[in-house]
Structure formats: C-alpha cells, structure tokens
Scaffold this motif. Sequence first.
Motif, mmCIF file in Angstrom:
data_model
loop_
_atom_site.group_PDB
_atom_site.id
_atom_site.type_symbol
_atom_site.label_atom_id
_atom_site.label_comp_id
_atom_site.label_asym_id
_atom_site.label_seq_id
_atom_site.Cartn_x
_atom_site.Cartn_y
_atom_site.Cartn_z
ATOM 1 N N SER B 165 0.801 -1.225 0.000
ATOM 2 C CA SER B 165 0.000 0.000 0.000
ATOM 3 C C SER B 165 0.832 1.272 0.000
ATOM 4 O O SER B 165 1.752 1.438 0.801
ATOM 5 C CB SER B 165 -0.923 0.020 1.230
ATOM 6 O OG SER B 165 -1.570 1.272 1.302
ATOM 7 N N ALA B 166 0.498 2.153 -0.954
ATOM 8 C CA ALA B 166 1.075 3.506 -0.948
ATOM 9 C C ALA B 166 -0.048 4.504 -1.206
ATOM 10 O O ALA B 166 0.156 5.557 -1.804
ATOM 11 C CB ALA B 166 2.152 3.642 -2.008
ATOM 12 N N HIS B 167 -1.267 4.143 -0.770
ATOM 13 C CA HIS B 167 -2.383 5.061 -0.973
ATOM 14 C C HIS B 167 -2.114 6.372 -0.254
ATOM 15 O O HIS B 167 -1.435 6.406 0.772
ATOM 16 C CB HIS B 167 -3.680 4.455 -0.432
ATOM 17 C CG HIS B 167 -4.143 3.287 -1.213
ATOM 18 N ND1 HIS B 167 -4.451 3.369 -2.554
ATOM 19 C CD2 HIS B 167 -4.339 1.994 -0.861
ATOM 20 C CE1 HIS B 167 -4.826 2.182 -2.978
ATOM 21 N NE2 HIS B 167 -4.761 1.328 -1.978
ATOM 22 N N LYS B 168 -2.681 7.437 -0.818
ATOM 23 C CA LYS B 168 -2.501 8.756 -0.222
ATOM 24 C C LYS B 168 -3.871 9.440 -0.066
ATOM 25 O O LYS B 168 -4.785 9.190 -0.846
ATOM 26 C CB LYS B 168 -1.635 9.629 -1.132
ATOM 27 C CG LYS B 168 -0.228 9.089 -1.374
ATOM 28 C CD LYS B 168 0.702 9.479 -0.244
ATOM 29 C CE LYS B 168 2.153 9.170 -0.568
ATOM 30 N NZ LYS B 168 2.418 7.724 -0.776
ATOM 31 N N LEU B 169 -3.938 10.294 0.952
ATOM 32 C CA LEU B 169 -5.177 11.024 1.210
ATOM 33 C C LEU B 169 -4.970 12.505 0.882
ATOM 34 O O LEU B 169 -3.934 13.082 1.219
ATOM 35 C CB LEU B 169 -5.572 10.858 2.678
ATOM 36 C CG LEU B 169 -5.738 9.397 3.125
ATOM 37 C CD1 LEU B 169 -5.959 9.306 4.628
ATOM 38 C CD2 LEU B 169 -6.900 8.734 2.383
ATOM 39 N N VAL B 170 -5.956 13.087 0.235
ATOM 40 C CA VAL B 170 -5.792 14.465 -0.258
ATOM 41 C C VAL B 170 -5.883 15.528 0.841
ATOM 42 O O VAL B 170 -5.018 16.408 0.904
ATOM 43 C CB VAL B 170 -6.797 14.754 -1.408
ATOM 44 C CG1 VAL B 170 -6.750 16.219 -1.816
ATOM 45 C CG2 VAL B 170 -6.494 13.862 -2.609
ATOM 46 N N PRO B 171 -6.884 15.491 1.741
ATOM 47 C CA PRO B 171 -6.999 16.614 2.690
ATOM 48 C C PRO B 171 -5.734 16.883 3.518
ATOM 49 O O PRO B 171 -5.342 18.059 3.642
ATOM 50 C CB PRO B 171 -8.194 16.226 3.573
ATOM 51 C CG PRO B 171 -9.022 15.335 2.701
ATOM 52 C CD PRO B 171 -8.031 14.569 1.873
ATOM 53 N N PRO B 172 -5.038 15.858 4.066
ATOM 54 C CA PRO B 172 -3.830 16.177 4.830
ATOM 55 C C PRO B 172 -2.762 16.864 3.980
ATOM 56 O O PRO B 172 -2.008 17.700 4.493
ATOM 57 C CB PRO B 172 -3.322 14.802 5.297
ATOM 58 C CG PRO B 172 -4.489 13.887 5.164
ATOM 59 C CD PRO B 172 -5.327 14.421 4.056
ATOM 60 N N ALA B 173 -2.698 16.520 2.689
ATOM 61 C CA ALA B 173 -1.700 17.152 1.813
ATOM 62 C C ALA B 173 -2.022 18.630 1.632
ATOM 63 O O ALA B 173 -1.126 19.480 1.628
ATOM 64 C CB ALA B 173 -1.660 16.450 0.461
ATOM 65 N N LEU B 174 -3.317 18.945 1.489
ATOM 66 C CA LEU B 174 -3.694 20.350 1.326
ATOM 67 C C LEU B 174 -3.362 21.134 2.592
ATOM 68 O O LEU B 174 -2.905 22.273 2.544
ATOM 69 C CB LEU B 174 -5.183 20.482 0.988
ATOM 70 C CG LEU B 174 -5.628 19.798 -0.311
ATOM 71 C CD1 LEU B 174 -7.060 20.192 -0.649
ATOM 72 C CD2 LEU B 174 -4.706 20.141 -1.468
ATOM 73 N N LYS B 175 -3.576 20.497 3.753
ATOM 74 C CA LYS B 175 -3.236 21.152 5.021
ATOM 75 C C LYS B 175 -1.746 21.483 5.064
ATOM 76 O O LYS B 175 -1.354 22.585 5.450
ATOM 77 C CB LYS B 175 -3.561 20.215 6.193
ATOM 78 C CG LYS B 175 -4.844 20.609 6.884
ATOM 79 C CD LYS B 175 -5.166 19.708 8.067
ATOM 80 C CE LYS B 175 -6.673 19.545 8.088
ATOM 81 N NZ LYS B 175 -7.172 18.545 8.983
#
Lengths: 72, 369
Positions: B165-175
């Motif tokens: 798994s190398a899934h990523k989540l968008v909201p933390p990146a925007l933060k």
Amino acid sequence: MCLAVPAKIIDKKDQLAVVELSGVQREVSLMLLPEAEVGDFVLIHAGFAMQIIDQEEAEKTNELLKEMNSLA
Amino acid sequence: MPEAKQDTKKIASFLLQEIDRLITKPVRLMEVCGTHTVAIFRAGIRQVLPSQVELVSGPGCPVCVTADEYMDMAIAYAKRQDVIIATFGDMLKVPGSTSSLGEAKANGADIRIVYSPLESLEIAANHPDKKIIFLAVGFETTAPTAAATVLSADEKKLKNFFVLSAHKLVPPALKTLLADPEVKVDGFILPGHVCAITGEEPFQFLPEQYHMPAVVAGFEPLDILQTVYLLAKQIHDGKPNVENEYKRIVKKNGNPVARQMLAEVYEPVDAIWRGIGPIPNSGLRVKERYQAFDAEVALPIEVETTVKQTACRCGEVLRGLIKPTECRLFGKACLPEHPIGACMVSVEGSCAAWYKYGSGRYQYGTGNN
Ligand code: SF4
C-alpha cells in the motif's frame, strides 16, 4: 489516475454488472455501489462502479448555465 | 449538434466575462487533481482566462507523489522468483532510487499490468505457486477498489494475494501545503472523483480554518470554467465556502459504502510524499485484521535504499512553486520516454502534461500564446 468514465448498466447479476463502454461490453464490480440497477448510468473507475450519475442534476447544470446565459 | 456547440460557446463567454469582472487583483487557483491538469490543457483553459487568473497544478497525481522507498521495495519484490507484481501501467516508468519496475521487467521479472485490482485475484487463482502483489497506489478514488479487492480475497480465502500500500489522502496534503509559507494559493479546484467518495465534509476545513475558497469540479471544459467562476464569486464576496459544481456525480456525503469498505481494511498512517516529505496521517496501511494480505507484514523484505541526488525539482512543481519549464532538465535530460522525476511519468503528471500540451505554445501566466 483518478480518471473515471461514464457507462450504462445493461445487465446485473449479484455484485457484477455488464456495462456498455464505447460500444464494448465490459464487466464491472458493484461491490462499491450495490444499489445500482440496470438502466442506470454509472461512473466506472478501475473496474468498479463508483457512483450513479444523477441525470436530473446533469440536466440542471445545463439549465443553470442556460439561465445565466440569458442574463448575459 | 451545432446548436449545443453554440450554447456552450455562449455560456463559456458569459462565464469568462463574469470571471473578468469579479477578479480585480491577481489570484492563483490550484487544481489538485492530475486529471484536471490534463483537462485544463486539452481545453486550452489557461489561454482563455483573464491574465489575472493563474492556474497552478498541485500534488494530485498519485504516481508522482509515490516515494523512492516504495518503488525500491516494489522492485525488490519484483526480483523475487516466487512473486508476480500486478500494477497499473503508470508505475512501470516511475524511477526508484537506482532502477525502475520497467527495467526489472526487461530483466525478466514477472510484472503484469492490470486495469482493475480485481484482475490480480484471477492471476492469484491461476498461479497458486506464486505470490501476487498488487501495487496499491492512488487517492481516495482508487483506495476503495483495493479495499474491496482485499475483502474479496478474504472471502475467497486466497492465501497468495497481497497488497503493497502507498495510498494517499488528499486533505492532509492540502493542510501541509497551506502551512507552507512559500505556497501562495487563493482557492482550490477540488478533485471531483476523490470527492465522489469522500463527499464535501473532509474539505470543510479549507474555508473554516484557512478562509480558503474551494469548489468541487467536474472535468468538462464548462465544468472547469464554472468552477473558476464560482471561486471568483467567493473571492469577490469574501465568503469562502465548499461549493459543489459536480452534483451529477458528487453527493454531499460521497459514497458511504466505499468509505466504509475503506475503513474496514485500511487505517491512516504517516506517509512520505515524493518531493514534499512526510505528512502526518496522509497514507493508508492495512489494518491488523487483514494483515495476512499486507505484503510488508506477511512477506517482509530487506530493501537497500540509496539516497539519490538529481536536479529534479518535482517537489517545487508539486507545491505549485515553480512551473515545470523552470526546471533545467525539463524537455532536455528529462522526457516522457526517459523521466528523471516522477512528475514526467504519468500523463497526468504536471511535467508530462506541460511537455505534451504546453511547452512552446504558451507562456505561463502572461496570457500570451
Ligand atoms: S522536468 Fe523532470 S526533472 Fe524537472 S521537475 Fe519535472 S520531473 Fe523533475
């Protein structure tokens, strides 16, 4: 990578649906969208139906745009 | 349909007029999603927007933000005789620290390109003597498909299927972007297909905590123009909000079934983004209950990582600090056939999109063709 395409469900058996995608029939999983029915337009991503496309909303957008158009 | 085309033209020019009227000082809007980057180039949207409105690409290409360490591990697995790697095609050219999966494949590794993660289950059933590792990359749009695949494997009692798994989540990146004083953004064009799963709620922090306008956008040229128009209105009125331009697909609460499956299989974990660095709770790892399917746990492997020094400026590109053409390798040492950085790999990578659609035809931000 998050590319997704619309397709119409033409057959459904349990968690599998057959959709028509640019003239080609393809099996997609309904695991993420169990409520989809034959006749629905759905958004397909990586072999899964992800969401039902709301036809009313699709037309509303056009209407809204037309309305703004008439204001111009 | 000449009439429809005429309508589209009229609507577009109305929207452009309004955008021009509403925006009275220069603004930078960030499109988070690589599919938007490509759609914007294809439709020539930068060229028609008023010069006050600058569109910058963000970190929204999962392939581009996949770290060297992950690629090195995937390559190490690929070299094992008892392993078959199943992956989306984009991953083959992504450089690791010393090599790529493409090179491993050329040297005889068994690497199969799949369109759906479910295909890896078929491979697993057909090759009971091999271990099948699916390279689970992608944002919230793609992660539920991997979660569903793990659940299917569990149901089928497959013992030779694993995810890396190398899934990523968008909201933390925007933060993280917004916390960076170098990053200058006045509004976000939110990724429509991510929101189709997450719904609007995870992006509420943008207006609430950062006073940042945000609009969920579709991918047709008119969707994007309307999104810019809605952002312009929010900026003009000083009333930031999460608006949804893509209601035909994005429901307010997204896709609850998909989210629930995701939460069943995965949990948030700190993750490294290529070019950006570690971001708290921005990745996904397999929960303990399904660890038998987690390659890292079930098939631990030693990986040598070498720190690689290149002049690649992907990290700055992904944060919208520079445009790809400012990288001195762009179009010279770094080409889509021979990428130095991951931003040049996927067609949705900023550098690749600029190379394919942008270079030489348009001067960024100046409004000149
Ligand atoms: S052009 Fe190539 S080397 Fe330069 S930032 Fe983009 S991916 Fe990196």
